[in-house]
Write an enzyme that holds these catalytic residues in place. Structure first.
Site, short mmCIF file in Angstrom:
data_model
loop_
_atom_site.label_atom_id
_atom_site.label_comp_id
_atom_site.label_asym_id
_atom_site.label_seq_id
_atom_site.Cartn_x
_atom_site.Cartn_y
_atom_site.Cartn_z
N LYS A 212 0.84 -1.20 0.00
CA LYS A 212 0.00 0.00 0.00
C LYS A 212 0.88 1.25 0.00
O LYS A 212 0.69 2.15 -0.78
CB LYS A 212 -0.91 -0.05 1.23
CG LYS A 212 -1.87 1.09 1.35
CD LYS A 212 -2.82 0.88 2.51
CE LYS A 212 -3.60 2.15 2.79
NZ LYS A 212 -4.49 2.01 3.93
N GLU A 218 10.59 -4.56 4.57
CA GLU A 218 10.72 -5.96 4.13
C GLU A 218 10.37 -6.09 2.65
O GLU A 218 11.09 -6.71 1.87
CB GLU A 218 9.80 -6.88 4.95
CG GLU A 218 10.16 -7.01 6.41
CD GLU A 218 9.54 -5.95 7.27
OE1 GLU A 218 9.11 -4.89 6.75
OE2 GLU A 218 9.48 -6.16 8.50
N GLY A 272 -4.84 -2.19 5.07
CA GLY A 272 -4.06 -3.32 4.56
C GLY A 272 -4.71 -4.66 4.83
O GLY A 272 -4.81 -5.53 3.96
N ARG A 273 -5.21 -4.85 6.04
CA ARG A 273 -5.80 -6.15 6.42
C ARG A 273 -7.22 -6.33 5.89
O ARG A 273 -7.85 -7.35 6.14
CB ARG A 273 -5.74 -6.31 7.94
CG ARG A 273 -6.36 -5.17 8.72
CD ARG A 273 -6.00 -5.23 10.20
NE ARG A 273 -6.50 -4.10 10.96
CZ ARG A 273 -5.86 -2.94 11.10
NH1 ARG A 273 -4.71 -2.74 10.49
NH2 ARG A 273 -6.38 -1.97 11.84
N GLU A 358 -4.61 -7.03 14.72
CA GLU A 358 -4.15 -5.69 14.34
C GLU A 358 -5.33 -4.71 14.46
O GLU A 358 -5.15 -3.54 14.74
CB GLU A 358 -3.57 -5.68 12.92
CG GLU A 358 -2.53 -4.60 12.72
CD GLU A 358 -1.82 -4.66 11.38
OE1 GLU A 358 -2.47 -4.54 10.34
OE2 GLU A 358 -0.58 -4.80 11.37
N HIS A 389 -4.93 -33.71 17.26
CA HIS A 389 -3.85 -34.60 17.67
C HIS A 389 -2.68 -33.84 18.26
O HIS A 389 -1.59 -34.40 18.38
CB HIS A 389 -3.41 -35.46 16.47
CG HIS A 389 -4.48 -36.40 16.05
ND1 HIS A 389 -4.66 -37.64 16.64
CD2 HIS A 389 -5.49 -36.27 15.16
CE1 HIS A 389 -5.70 -38.24 16.08
NE2 HIS A 389 -6.24 -37.42 15.19
N LYS A 509 9.41 -0.81 14.31
CA LYS A 509 10.01 -0.46 13.01
C LYS A 509 11.05 0.64 13.19
O LYS A 509 12.13 0.60 12.61
CB LYS A 509 8.93 0.04 12.05
CG LYS A 509 7.96 -1.01 11.57
CD LYS A 509 7.01 -0.38 10.53
CE LYS A 509 5.86 -1.27 10.18
NZ LYS A 509 4.88 -0.64 9.30
O1 F6P Z 1 3.25 -3.06 9.79
C1 F6P Z 1 1.89 -3.30 9.66
C2 F6P Z 1 1.38 -2.95 8.29
O2 F6P Z 1 1.28 -1.57 8.17
C3 F6P Z 1 0.06 -3.64 8.01
O3 F6P Z 1 -1.02 -2.96 8.52
C4 F6P Z 1 0.08 -3.75 6.54
O4 F6P Z 1 -0.84 -4.69 6.08
C5 F6P Z 1 1.51 -4.15 6.31
O5 F6P Z 1 2.25 -3.41 7.27
C6 F6P Z 1 2.06 -3.91 4.94
O6 F6P Z 1 2.01 -2.58 4.56
P1 F6P Z 1 2.20 -2.15 3.05
O7 F6P Z 1 1.12 -2.77 2.24
O8 F6P Z 1 2.14 -0.66 3.05
O9 F6P Z 1 3.56 -2.66 2.59
#
Ligand code: F6P
Length: 548
Positions: A212, A218, A272-273, A358, A389, A509
């Site tokens: 987003k 990452e 995002g979620r 979240e 199990h 972060k």
């Molecule tokens: O660190 C949490 C978060 O902001 C989530 O809410 C989101 O889904 C994820 O990181 C990834 O964010 P982006 O789509 O901006 O890379």
């Protein structure tokens, strides 16, 4: 910032006080008693909608509990809050944003406005572009740098930009293009990228960089590694044929080297979620094709309509949300399990973990005051029969109560002998065993030696919801996800919290950005963290030195 008048926090409401008193009053009544007392309990403690059947009779509730919970929901103005969401009001006040994931699955005729502007045409414009793109990829018309068609799709993203795509791909694998390979890279651990790409031919590989913000550490680190991987084998000019982006940030997408023509956008009113049915679902669309993707959206839409228009007492997400609040906040269950009895849903618990935790892992109410009640529980799970199990032992006989959702399908996707009958027998048996247990008298009758009886007693009174659908289809998946989304919203409304921000993830972060140069820079530079963090950094520095 737009503020939303949400009234009093939960614990100062009349309805809350009544529920506290009620909790004490019904404490002695366990599920065995409640079912014995009312032979028709299952008949009136269930609800159906959008193709889901929801049996909530095995919760530690009476009819009175439900009435009080519904009163509390009204006192918290849940119906108004639902309307506020659907009408694009800025119900995420800390980010000053509307929350309109419901517009992502709108039909073309619907109207959803943000700041007075109908967003539906934009939603469909992106969807149409996604569909055209997916046709070109699936039909082999879109060629890579060397002229080969794309056969491998790698989604690079994390959090909501990964969990939805992975979960949906796994859930809908039965409907997917079996001649294509779909991989997902999320972790910064280089193993993730290595394992996802080690057997892929770059000439046939498309990367979808899903972020987003297009700034997530990452994702951008993995995206750069992917870009090098492509450039290394196919040359500088290959990026345009092997990368597309899904983002809200055109500038960063362009700066990365992806032509905005090959970017699929979404909007800040999609969390995002809550984004798996936006362009973030591009990998899902590529996997299952447009017809199935449209059916997935229809499933979401059907549950949205149910949530918006069904009276609270028959409204599935509302009932589920209220029961979560009852079990978690009033009865003190710190965790909640979700156990799908379907292997295809193996990533559903991980997906729901982000959605629920979240969203509702918050310690202040909307006006910023510290809440004096528990909010979102730890959410966890695994496919059901595997869980039986391993960890189910604790759910049956441990000292903690873990309310759970058991999810099953009436028809299998792969009818094979009596597998499905056994699978569903297990689902029903677990719900029964958890509710009613096994008594001392039962064990005596069975001739169990007295010394073993205490070990074999199952106390029962362990609450479950059973959620059934006809069959796992794209439509069912849509309804199921929307069901949980709206349950989360219902819970957040009762707790009077902002279910749509995520400030808690920020601090870690920031600290990681500070620590990174301390790991890789001058190994003798002084450290100013706490003694534990200093020692850990020093240990890592020493390990790096010994690697040289
Ligand atoms: O660190 C949490 C978060 O902001 C989530 O809410 C989101 O889904 C994820 O990181 C990834 O964010 P982006 O789509 O901006 O890379």
């Amino acid at each position: 910032m737009t503020t939303i008048d949400t009234g009093l926090p939960l614990s100062r409401r009349q309805g809350w006080q009544k529920l506290l008193a009620h909790r004490t009053a019904i404490a002695p009544l366990d599920l065995s008693f409640l079912f014995g007392d009312d032979p028709f309990r299952a008949d009136h403690m269930n609800a159906s909608g959008a193709g889901l059947f929801f049996d909530y009779s095995k919760n530690r509730i009476t009819k009175g509990t439900l009435e009080l919970l519904l009163d509390l929901a009204r006192e918290c103005r849940l119906p108004d809050r639902i309307e506020q969401m659907f009408s694009g009001e800025k119900i995420n006040p800390t980010e000053n944003r509307a929350v309109l994931h419901v517009a992502l699955r709108s039909s073309r005729e619907d109207v959803f406005r943000v700041d007075g502007v109908n967003v539906v045409p934009d939603v469909h414009a992106v969807l149409d572009r996604m569909i055209r793109f997916s046709r070109r990829i699936r039909d082999g018309e879109w060629k890579g740098r060397t002229g080969s068609p794309i056969r491998n799709v790698v989604n690079v993203g994390i959090g909501g930009s990964d969990l939805g795509p992975v979960m949906a791909y796994e859930a809908l694998r039965h409907y997917s293009a079996r001649d294509m390979r779909f991989r997902f890279v999320s972790n910064i651990d280089p193993t993730d990228f290595h394992e996802a790409t080690r057997d892929l031919d770059p000439a046939e590989t498309l990367f979808i960089i899903s972020s987003k913000t297009f700034t997530t550490l990452e994702t951008m680190t993995n995206a750069r590694t992917a870009r090098e991987w492509i450039r290394h084998t196919l040359g500088e000019g290959a990026v345009g044929r092997h990368f597309v982006a899904v983002s809200t940030n055109t500038d960063e997408v362009r700066a990365f080297g992806i032509d905005p023509e090959n970017m699929f956008g979404f909007w800040d009113w999609v969390g995002g979620r809550y984004s798996m049915d936006s362009a973030i679902g591009l990998s899902t669309l590529l996997a299952v094709g447009e017809e199935h993707f449209q059916t997935l959206l229809e499933g979401f839409r059907e549950m949205d309509l149910h949530f918006r228009s069904t009276p609270l007492e028959r409204n599935l997400p509302v009932l589920h949300g209220l029961l979560c609040v009852w079990e978690g906040t009033f009865l003190g269950s710190a965790t909640r399990g979700v156990f799908p009895y379907d292997r295809y849903l193996k990533r559903l618990p991980a997906y729901l973990q982000q959605l629920t935790m979240e969203s509702n892992g918050k310690h202040v109410s909307l006006d910023g005051t510290r809440v004096d009640y528990d909010t979102g529980p730890v959410f966890w799970g695994e496919p059901g029969t595997n869980g039986q199990h391993s960890f189910y032992q604790l759910i049956h006989q441990g000292t903690r109560i873990i309310p759970s959702d058991l999810i099953g399908f009436l028809h299998p996707l792969h009818p094979t002998g009596n597998h499905h009958d056994i699978l569903i027998a297990n689902l029903f048996a677990q719900a029964e065993a958890l509710a009613f247990g096994r008594t001392e008298a039962d064990l005596r009758k069975q001739g169990v030696p007295p010394s073993l009886i205490p070990h074999r007693i199952c106390e029962g009174n362990r609450p479950t919801n059973v959620i059934l659908a006809e069959r796992l289809t794209p439509h069912t998946l849509g309804t199921l996800i929307a069901f949980y989304e709206h349950s989360v919203f219902t819970q957040g409304t009762l707790w009077n919290i902002d279910s749509f921000d995520q400030w808690g993830v920020e601090l870690g972060k920031i600290l990681a950005q500070k620590i990174l140069p301390e790991l890789t820079g001058d190994p003798a530079a002084p450290l100013t963290h706490d003694s534990s963090t200093n020692a850990l950094i020093q240990r890592y520095r020493n390990a790096r030195l010994s690697d040289r």
